[in-house]
Enzyme design. Structure first.
Site, PDB file in Angstrom:
ATOM      1  N   GLU A  15     -54.626 -11.608  41.742  1.00  0.00           N
ATOM      2  CA  GLU A  15     -55.146 -12.550  40.763  1.00  0.00           C
ATOM      3  C   GLU A  15     -55.633 -13.838  41.428  1.00  0.00           C
ATOM      4  O   GLU A  15     -56.684 -14.386  41.079  1.00  0.00           O
ATOM      5  CB  GLU A  15     -54.069 -12.890  39.725  1.00  0.00           C
ATOM      6  CG  GLU A  15     -53.587 -11.692  38.914  1.00  0.00           C
ATOM      7  CD  GLU A  15     -52.359 -11.024  39.511  1.00  0.00           C
ATOM      8  OE1 GLU A  15     -51.478 -10.615  38.737  1.00  0.00           O
ATOM      9  OE2 GLU A  15     -52.276 -10.922  40.767  1.00  0.00           O
TER      10      GLU A  15
ATOM     11  N   ASP B 163     -37.320  19.358  67.821  1.00  0.00           N
ATOM     12  CA  ASP B 163     -38.734  19.058  68.079  1.00  0.00           C
ATOM     13  C   ASP B 163     -38.984  17.689  68.705  1.00  0.00           C
ATOM     14  O   ASP B 163     -40.079  17.443  69.210  1.00  0.00           O
ATOM     15  CB  ASP B 163     -39.533  19.153  66.774  1.00  0.00           C
ATOM     16  CG  ASP B 163     -39.473  20.534  66.144  1.00  0.00           C
ATOM     17  OD1 ASP B 163     -39.217  21.495  66.885  1.00  0.00           O
ATOM     18  OD2 ASP B 163     -39.687  20.636  64.921  1.00  0.00           O
TER      19      ASP B 163
ATOM     20  N   ALA C  63     -39.063  32.712  64.531  1.00  0.00           N
ATOM     21  CA  ALA C  63     -37.619  32.753  64.736  1.00  0.00           C
ATOM     22  C   ALA C  63     -37.201  31.945  65.959  1.00  0.00           C
ATOM     23  O   ALA C  63     -36.096  31.381  66.001  1.00  0.00           O
ATOM     24  CB  ALA C  63     -37.148  34.200  64.865  1.00  0.00           C
TER      25      ALA C  63
END
Length: 369
Positions: free
Chosen positions: A56, A204, A168
């Site tokens: 605003e 990972d 797997a």
């Protein structure tokens, strides 16, 4: 409210402006504002970063004296409290606007209808609800955090046609193509934090960062769900910019040893109550809400994904589907309890399907029981 074509167009423009803060406004809401005299726009603004001018105020600066007697179209109810910046209601009143139209009410307890009330008390006409659903979707995380104290949780998975996320032996790079992976980084960039479980971290060693240009520089935090505090101090999450939060339920001895080393690496350690051998995920989400996190992007293995689904903490699921088969020995999407009745299955509605080359992204919304 009766809406003209121009008024709808003005609010859509305000939403487009608000979206410019998609990756930078956090933890504040994304807000846009358009000021118009009749059907002529005289000022526009959007909120870029916490501590900088609200939408605003930016629009009023552009409008200048032309704001007097004009209408402001704002995507969120104007704030009425002092934070890092003064109240927007004061600025709108001082500019002598005739009317303010906002899309969605701000559930922040410091606003929550009071902003509209102050404007009305100053003689400004106030209307709300124009494109409310669109505005709410833009700030789903902020609105949810203000209402129930926890972030909006987006679960991301990538799988084959037979619902497998890795072979797997753990190999998963890459199930989907480059375009789908780039889309993931767009979602990461808009999130308050990117989260994973300790299993994925150990397997990972992901950085959980945003691997594309970020001209405005805000980096999402990384959150690790790590019950026994096994996060290595050498983990790559510490190499990326932004905070690292480790949610754990370890014994005091473990905290004293491993915790001190992680804290030295800059990690914020958050002890949580445990439910059996797992973290209390509801308590964890509540704490992330206290850390002013609006949107949590979760990329995790089947254990954490299943636990979040089972706890009904997933608000949105973005599932990337690759046209290939990995076979029955490959790893599943989510670990869930065995079902005895089909009626007890988790159900979802499809909100959107988007194609990325040969892959597709299915955006799912859980059906709450």
């Amino acid at each position: 409210m009766s809406v003209t074509a121009f008024e709808e167009a003005a609010m859509r423009r305000a939403l487009a402006l608000a979206a410019r803060g998609l990756e930078t406004a956090d933890p504040n809401p994304r807000v846009g504002c358009v000021i118009a005299h009749g059907e002529k726009i005289v000022g526009e603004g959007w909120h870029a970063r916490a501590g900088e001018a609200h939408a605003e105020v930016s629009a009023l600066r552009q409008a200048g004296a032309k704001a007097a007697g004009a209408t402001a179209f704002v995507t969120l109810e104007p704030c009425c409290h002092h934070g890092r910046t003064p109240p927007c209601t004061d600025a709108l009143i001082e500019a002598r606007l005739a009317r303010v139209v906002f899309a969605v009410r701000d559930p922040n307890p410091r606003v929550d209808g009071e902003g509209a009330a102050r404007l009305a008390a100053a003689g400004i006409q106030v209307a709300s609800g124009l494109l409310e659903s669109e505005a709410a979707a833009l700030n789903a995380g902020f609105l949810q955090r203000m209402r129930i104290g926890r972030p909006w949780v987006r679960l991301k998975t990538a799988a084959s046609l037979d619902g497998r996320t890795a072979l797997a032996n753990g190999q998963s790079r890459w199930i989907t193509g480059e375009a789908a992976r780039a889309d993931v980084h767009d979602w990461r960039a808009r999130s308050s934090a990117v989260a994973t479980g300790i299993g994925t971290l150990l397997a990972d060693d992901p950085k959980l960062d945003v691997r594309r240009p970020r001209p405005l520089g805000r980096a999402p935090a990384r959150v690790i769900f790590d019950t026994q505090l096994r996060t290595p101090v050498t983990a790559r999450v510490f190499d990326a910019p932004g905070d690292v939060v480790v949610l754990h339920a370890a014994e005091r001895a473990a905290v004293a040893s491993a915790g001190a080393q992680l804290a030295a690496r800059g990690a914020r350690l958050v002890p949580l109550p445990a439910k059996g051998s797992r973290l209390d995920l509801v308590a964890g989400m509540r704490h992330l809400g206290e850390l002013t996190m609006n949107e949590l992007w979760v990329e995790a293995g089947p254990t954490l994904a299943g636990a979040l689904l089972e706890a009904r903490l997933v608000d949105e699921w973005l599932h990337y589907l690759a046209p290939r088969l990995l076979g029955p020995d490959a790893r599943p999407l989510a670990t869930l309890p065995r079902l005895e009745r089909l009626e007890a299955a988790h159900a979802f509605s499809v909100a959107e399907v988007t194609h990325f080359g040969a892959d597709m992204r299915i955006r799912l919304i859980p059906e709450r029981i």
